[in-house]
Design an enzyme around this catalytic site. Structure first.
Site, short mmCIF file in Angstrom:
data_model
loop_
_atom_site.label_atom_id
_atom_site.label_comp_id
_atom_site.label_asym_id
_atom_site.label_seq_id
_atom_site.Cartn_x
_atom_site.Cartn_y
_atom_site.Cartn_z
CG ASP A 139 -21.09 4.21 5.52
OD1 ASP A 139 -20.92 2.97 5.51
OD2 ASP A 139 -20.83 4.94 4.54
CE LYS A 140 -15.11 -0.72 6.75
NZ LYS A 140 -14.91 -1.21 5.38
CG HIS A 141 -14.83 5.25 3.89
ND1 HIS A 141 -15.39 4.87 2.70
CD2 HIS A 141 -13.69 5.92 3.57
CE1 HIS A 141 -14.62 5.29 1.70
NE2 HIS A 141 -13.59 5.93 2.21
CB SER A 142 -11.82 0.62 4.61
OG SER A 142 -10.63 0.30 3.98
CB THR B 129 -16.97 -1.79 -1.59
OG1 THR B 129 -16.05 -1.92 -0.51
CG2 THR B 129 -18.30 -2.41 -1.22
CE LYS C 228 -14.52 11.08 -1.36
NZ LYS C 228 -13.33 10.85 -2.13
CE LYS C 229 -18.26 6.86 2.87
NZ LYS C 229 -19.07 5.64 2.78
CB SER D 182 -10.59 13.94 0.04
OG SER D 182 -10.97 13.04 -0.95
NE ARG E 92 -5.58 15.72 -2.37
CZ ARG E 92 -6.22 14.76 -1.72
NH1 ARG E 92 -7.55 14.68 -1.78
NH2 ARG E 92 -5.59 13.88 -0.99
N1 URA Z 1 -9.62 8.50 -0.50
C1 URA Z 1 -10.30 9.63 -0.75
O1 URA Z 1 -11.50 9.62 -0.96
N2 URA Z 1 -9.62 10.80 -0.79
C2 URA Z 1 -8.29 10.87 -0.55
O2 URA Z 1 -7.73 11.96 -0.58
C3 URA Z 1 -7.60 9.69 -0.29
C4 URA Z 1 -8.29 8.50 -0.25
#
Ligand code: URA
Length: 426
Positions: A85-88, A125, A192-193, A188, A173
């Site tokens: 996967d890729k995440h931005s 996205t 999830k990733k 964080s 937060r």
């Molecule tokens: N995106 C996230 O999922 N978590 C963060 O803390 C900041 C950006």
């Protein structure tokens, strides 16, 4: 597990003492199950914000938040390739995931993307895909997993079952001034990733006026932390640092960006900046996944995926499998309507287009209706901006700088005024 004493864990971090694996696991579990109250969790977040975390603590927090919910298990499947996967970290006009997912799948990767929604000035996205009539971004994970196996790629939004500890902590937060902390952001994002059960992750960490971490040195520190923690957690991870001082691609706005993705995959138009970032990220992914021996081979494979039309076929298959129209690349004019008031913004003078405040472009999109200020806000998929002139281009007086797609003339005028204030032509 022994009895949870939140006060003791908070005091330890307050006094600058590293938390043990057990402290962190108790925090993540207690947050979801209620033994850690919201004020206590916010106090611990502030102590982490102020005192930081050692690498081992950030790894433990990432894993504990990942394990607070469902983690995709691919062990029972006969996989055709590595899980990638890729995440931005988020930008304006960032549509890379929508083209890169099908390209990687065409090269033999299995790509289970769980993507985000836009919040604030950055686009998401998931919102872009939701603009495709019928496309479903929310489904049980086993169903999602089966679609990814069938097609090679799938993109949905975060479900309540993925990393619930992060979901709670992020909200706390947000209201307690603890967002901009490198260990908290890293854990964080990665919790999830890593819940996708990945072999390989490429991260696009953005800096510049449109980015969430605007300063390049801070973005570099975040990129390094994500790479180090991802690798320590057992997923091959690489971060690329990319420039968000200019909108990514030639459009921003949901329908406009899906059309730009279709043009990219068909080859009708590929904005050079979008193409470079997409290729750089995809090359890293293929090499790390062991599907290409080096960058040159990876590049050839990606060109083949585009030139043969295979990436486009996979994109169309993905859209149809997730509930959208069949053959979207042929039928998008019917399915992705334009806004009612579309007109270019003309340059008031001749000169060189020096700079644009991309944060303000994001806020203009939001005012046009393409984004939301709270998660409940409804978005207008038709509005947006297109045909941005490239940074540092020479412009004539009266030349189009960008086309504004608005729901009304009043909204168009408001967007024009805000954009002109934030573009500099010298
Ligand atoms: N995106 C996230 O999922 N978590 C963060 O803390 C900041 C950006």
């Amino acid at each position: 597990m022994s009895q949870i004493v939140p006060q003791a864990i908070i005091a330890k971090k307050r006094d600058g003492i590293a938390l043990s694996k057990q402290d962190i696991e108790q925090f993540a579990t207690g947050l979801v199950q209620g033994q850690f109250t919201e004020p206590q969790a916010a106090a611990l977040a502030m102590a982490i914000f102020l005192n930081g975390m050692e690498t081992s603590e950030t790894v433990n927090l990432t894993m504990a938040m990942r394990d607070s919910g469902d983690v995709l298990d691919w062990s029972g499947f006969n996989l055709p390739g590595p899980i990638v996967d890729k995440h931005s970290t988020g930008g304006v006009g960032d549509k890379v995931s929508i083209v890169l997912g099908p390209m990687l799948a065409a090269c033999g990767c299995v790509v289970p993307m769980i993507a985000g929604r836009g919040l604030g000035h950055t686009g998401g996205t998931v919102d872009k895909l939701e603009g495709i009539p019928g496309y479903c971004v929310d489904m049980p994970l086993p169903e999602f997993q089966q679609k990814v196996l069938d097609i090679g790629v799938g993109i949905i939004g975060q479900t309540a079952d993925i990393a619930p500890a992060d979901r709670k902590l992020y909200a706390l937060r947000d209201v307690s001034g603890c967002v901009e902390s490198i260990p908290l952001i890293t854990s964080s994002i990665l919790s999830k990733k890593l819940a996708e059960g990945l072999d390989v992750l490429v991260m696009d960490v953005k800096y510049g006026s449109g980015a969430f971490m605007q300063e390049k040195t801070k973005a570099q520190a975040l990129a390094d932390a994500i790479e180090s923690i991802g690798n320590s957690a057992g997923t091959k991870t690489k971060s690329l640092l990319t420039d968000m001082n200019e909108v990514l691609g030639h459009s921003a706005g949901h329908h406009l960006e899906i059309i730009e993705c279709i043009d990219y995959l068909t080859g009708d138009y590929r904005c050079p900046r979008l193409h470079k970032i997409t290729m750089d990220l995809a090359i890293e992914a293929l090499v790390m996944a062991g599907l290409a021996t080096d960058a040159t081979t990876a590049e050839q494979q990606l060109h083949q995926a585009l030139d043969s039309g295979q990436a486009l076929v996979i994109f169309n298959d993905m859209v149809a499998a997730f509930g959208g129209p069949a053959d979207l690349s042929d039928t998008y004019k019917k399915h992705l309507p334009q806004a009612s008031f579309v007109k270019p913004l003309l340059s008031p003078k001749a000169g060189t287009f020096q700079s644009i405040n991309v944060y303000e472009v994001g806020m203009t999109l939001l005012e046009l209706g393409a984004g939301r200020l709270s998660l409940q806000d409804k978005i207008d998929h038709r509005v947006g901006l297109s045909d941005f002139i490239a940074l540092h281009s020479k412009v004539e007086e009266g030349q189009a700088l960008v086309t504004i797609h608005a729901a009304s003339e009043a909204a168009w005028q408001k967007a024009r005024a805000r954009l002109l204030k934030n573009m500099s032509i010298s």
